[in-house]
Scaffold this active site. Sequence first.
Site, PDB file in Angstrom:
ATOM      1  N   GLY A 270      13.822   3.202  -4.582  1.00 34.44           N
ATOM      2  CA  GLY A 270      13.469   4.603  -4.794  1.00 34.44           C
ATOM      3  C   GLY A 270      13.166   5.024  -6.209  1.00 34.44           C
ATOM      4  O   GLY A 270      12.759   6.169  -6.434  1.00 34.44           O
TER       5      GLY A 270
ATOM      6  N   GLU B 298      17.023  -2.367  -4.643  1.00 37.48           N
ATOM      7  CA  GLU B 298      15.867  -2.735  -3.810  1.00 37.48           C
ATOM      8  C   GLU B 298      14.610  -1.963  -4.180  1.00 37.48           C
ATOM      9  O   GLU B 298      14.093  -1.205  -3.375  1.00 37.48           O
ATOM     10  CB  GLU B 298      16.172  -2.403  -2.337  1.00 37.48           C
ATOM     11  CG  GLU B 298      17.442  -2.942  -1.795  1.00 37.48           C
ATOM     12  CD  GLU B 298      17.782  -2.331  -0.434  1.00 37.48           C
ATOM     13  OE1 GLU B 298      17.234  -1.266  -0.078  1.00 37.48           O
ATOM     14  OE2 GLU B 298      18.595  -2.929   0.263  1.00 37.48           O
TER      15      GLU B 298
ATOM     16  N   GLY C 144      10.800  -1.090  -4.695  1.00 39.12           N
ATOM     17  CA  GLY C 144       9.487  -1.504  -4.214  1.00 39.12           C
ATOM     18  C   GLY C 144       8.426  -0.939  -5.146  1.00 39.12           C
ATOM     19  O   GLY C 144       7.829  -1.658  -5.952  1.00 39.12           O
ATOM     20  N   ARG C 145       8.263   0.371  -5.061  1.00 40.96           N
ATOM     21  CA  ARG C 145       7.254   1.060  -5.865  1.00 40.96           C
ATOM     22  C   ARG C 145       7.384   0.758  -7.368  1.00 40.96           C
ATOM     23  O   ARG C 145       6.385   0.498  -8.042  1.00 40.96           O
ATOM     24  CB  ARG C 145       7.416   2.571  -5.637  1.00 40.96           C
ATOM     25  CG  ARG C 145       6.332   3.435  -6.258  1.00 40.96           C
ATOM     26  CD  ARG C 145       6.735   4.917  -6.181  1.00 40.96           C
ATOM     27  NE  ARG C 145       7.239   5.276  -4.872  1.00 40.96           N
ATOM     28  CZ  ARG C 145       6.481   5.683  -3.855  1.00 40.96           C
ATOM     29  NH1 ARG C 145       5.186   5.809  -4.018  1.00 40.96           N
ATOM     30  NH2 ARG C 145       7.024   5.980  -2.700  1.00 40.96           N
TER      31      ARG C 145
ATOM     32  N   ARG D 129      -2.360   6.936   0.866  1.00 39.20           N
ATOM     33  CA  ARG D 129      -1.357   7.830   0.283  1.00 39.20           C
ATOM     34  C   ARG D 129      -1.839   9.269   0.039  1.00 39.20           C
ATOM     35  O   ARG D 129      -1.115  10.208   0.365  1.00 39.20           O
ATOM     36  CB  ARG D 129      -0.765   7.237  -1.003  1.00 39.20           C
ATOM     37  CG  ARG D 129       0.003   5.936  -0.760  1.00 39.20           C
ATOM     38  CD  ARG D 129       0.766   5.480  -1.988  1.00 39.20           C
ATOM     39  NE  ARG D 129       1.902   6.340  -2.264  1.00 39.20           N
ATOM     40  CZ  ARG D 129       1.944   7.255  -3.192  1.00 39.20           C
ATOM     41  NH1 ARG D 129       0.924   7.452  -3.998  1.00 39.20           N
ATOM     42  NH2 ARG D 129       3.013   7.998  -3.331  1.00 39.20           N
TER      43      ARG D 129
ATOM     44  N   CYS E 129     -14.542   9.409   9.125  1.00 41.11           N
ATOM     45  CA  CYS E 129     -14.791  10.657   9.835  1.00 41.11           C
ATOM     46  C   CYS E 129     -13.514  11.463  10.029  1.00 41.11           C
ATOM     47  O   CYS E 129     -13.032  11.626  11.155  1.00 41.11           O
ATOM     48  CB  CYS E 129     -15.437  10.372  11.181  1.00 41.11           C
ATOM     49  SG  CYS E 129     -16.922   9.398  10.988  1.00 41.11           S
ATOM     50  N   GLU E 130     -12.916  11.912   8.951  1.00 34.23           N
ATOM     51  CA  GLU E 130     -11.723  12.757   8.965  1.00 34.23           C
ATOM     52  C   GLU E 130     -11.797  13.644   7.726  1.00 34.23           C
ATOM     53  O   GLU E 130     -12.107  13.156   6.641  1.00 34.23           O
ATOM     54  CB  GLU E 130     -10.437  11.913   8.841  1.00 34.23           C
ATOM     55  CG  GLU E 130     -10.196  10.905   9.930  1.00 34.23           C
ATOM     56  CD  GLU E 130      -9.605  11.515  11.190  1.00 34.23           C
ATOM     57  OE1 GLU E 130      -9.136  12.687  11.135  1.00 34.23           O
ATOM     58  OE2 GLU E 130      -9.620  10.839  12.229  1.00 34.23           O
TER      59      GLU E 130
ATOM     60  N   TYR F  72       2.405   0.590  -1.551  1.00 36.39           N
ATOM     61  CA  TYR F  72       2.018   1.375  -0.375  1.00 36.39           C
ATOM     62  C   TYR F  72       0.510   1.643  -0.365  1.00 36.39           C
ATOM     63  O   TYR F  72       0.045   2.707   0.031  1.00 36.39           O
ATOM     64  CB  TYR F  72       2.840   2.675  -0.292  1.00 36.39           C
ATOM     65  CG  TYR F  72       4.323   2.386  -0.374  1.00 36.39           C
ATOM     66  CD1 TYR F  72       4.975   1.770   0.685  1.00 36.39           C
ATOM     67  CD2 TYR F  72       5.054   2.667  -1.530  1.00 36.39           C
ATOM     68  CE1 TYR F  72       6.322   1.447   0.595  1.00 36.39           C
ATOM     69  CE2 TYR F  72       6.400   2.340  -1.617  1.00 36.39           C
ATOM     70  CZ  TYR F  72       7.030   1.737  -0.553  1.00 36.39           C
ATOM     71  OH  TYR F  72       8.352   1.406  -0.641  1.00 36.39           O
TER      72      TYR F  72
HETATM   73  C1  LIG Z   1      11.378   1.712   1.386  1.00 42.81           C
HETATM   74  C2  LIG Z   1      12.703   1.187   1.030  1.00 42.81           C
HETATM   75  C3  LIG Z   1      12.957   0.695  -0.253  1.00 42.81           C
HETATM   76  C4  LIG Z   1      11.943   0.732  -1.353  1.00 42.81           C
HETATM   77  O1  LIG Z   1      11.608   2.031  -1.737  1.00 42.81           O
HETATM   78  P1  LIG Z   1      10.783   2.277  -3.081  1.00 42.81           P
HETATM   79  O2  LIG Z   1      10.687   3.736  -3.183  1.00 42.81           O
HETATM   80  O3  LIG Z   1       9.460   1.628  -2.909  1.00 42.81           O
HETATM   81  O4  LIG Z   1      11.559   1.680  -4.200  1.00 42.81           O
HETATM   82  C5  LIG Z   1      14.205   0.149  -0.504  1.00 42.81           C
HETATM   83  N1  LIG Z   1      15.165   0.111   0.451  1.00 42.81           N
HETATM   84  C6  LIG Z   1      14.958   0.585   1.689  1.00 42.81           C
HETATM   85  C7  LIG Z   1      16.036   0.501   2.696  1.00 42.81           C
HETATM   86  C8  LIG Z   1      13.730   1.143   2.023  1.00 42.81           C
HETATM   87  O5  LIG Z   1      13.545   1.616   3.254  1.00 42.81           O
END
Ligand SMILES: *Cc1c(COP(=O)(O)O)cnc(C)c1O
Length: 400
Positions: A225, A259, A261-262, A298, A327-328, A356
């Site tokens: 997050g 964890e 991601g982004r 996004r 077409c949206e 994403y």
């Molecule tokens: C989506 C997700 C993440 C990653 O979220 P980011 O905002 O991309 O860092 C980590 N843990 C869980 C359980 C998620 O569902």
Amino acid sequence: MIDFKVLAEKYDTPLYVYDFAHITRQYEELKKAFSGRKSLISYAVKANSNLSVISHLAELGSGADCVSIGEVRRALISGIPKYKIIFSGVGKRDDEIEEALREDILLLNLESEAEMERVEEIAEKIGRQARISIRVNPNIDPKTHPYISTGLHENKFGVDLETAKRMYIRANNSAHLDPVGVHFHIGSQLTELEPIKEAAAIVADLVRSLKAIKIDIRFFDVGGGIGIVYDDEKTIEPYDYAQAIFSVLHGLDVTVVCEPGRFMVGNSGFFLTRVLYEKVNEGKRFIIVDGGMNDLLRPSLYNAYHRVEVLGKSGACSEADLVGPVCESGDFFAKSRMLPATEPGDLVIVHSAGAYGFVMASNYNTRPRPAEVAIVDGKERCIRAKESFEDLIRLEKMCL
Ligand SMILES: *Cc1c(COP(=O)(O)O)cnc(C)c1O
């Protein structure tokens, strides 16, 4: 400097380009921030699941946070060791649970009592003990977009504290469950530290109360997050983030798992698309490009802001909508943005497209998904070819 013009010519547009050096910097910065304690950075594969992206992170020492057995398989074949793989998600099928148990990954992260019962049954059936963590919903408002907010009771994610405690006690008494972790994830694109710290404090209290009844939690998973800069957001410094988490862990000997991601891949990525033409409707200016919402969703899905740049154009700007050919009406990348006059063939770069982006692409309007190119040690590598029309119809059959 990445030569976008050359890449666009060679690989066609629309196109995704990722700068792997950025991913390395992000990983190293976060790992360093957490160096004061035992820690595991588990990349959230769903943000960008290209095998080369995962294997690059595997080489850096990253683990993987997966939300389907398909992602677990991607992590394994990309070289992430099984003891660094976590399987999360609010709904897992029996076959996914069984395969994860047979692969002996680090943790199955559970989100309901019903799921725990299924995992126990399957573990018993195949003669295994399931290492589990439980996703707690600390009921904290993360102050982010409602679609990417997950830490409130009104969301479908996790269980409340009382349920969690009951589940830990049950799991601890089961021969087939080994409750070793706790997990929370309150939302995505977080730009404020306080909600994370509050959530961590609540969950740390739970861990202490479990310790008092001899349930020893070894993995303290703070989710992902961490937000990134798309526009001019003020974001969280990794060092402050780690310190805020450490500050609530007194008396606990846990491995901190995070964890992202982004954070890891978002600003490594560029989405390249070419101008087809401009048009004016009732005084409103539109720039129509060859990329669409099927390639980068996004803006349409979250009304998300992405910085856009018309390569090599610095003339006078006027307001325009940057739109795709799908077409949206929701098919746009930017609305009422100050942009220079463009000509057919001009290259537009949509920034911060590494997370994403491609993973949410579809074949809507029978459009092939774009190629993906990585820049590794200054050299380009095609890490996924552009789909062909034949790829798109390969699994279809005409029944008449
Ligand atoms: C989506 C997700 C993440 C990653 O979220 P980011 O905002 O991309 O860092 C980590 N843990 C869980 C359980 C998620 O569902």
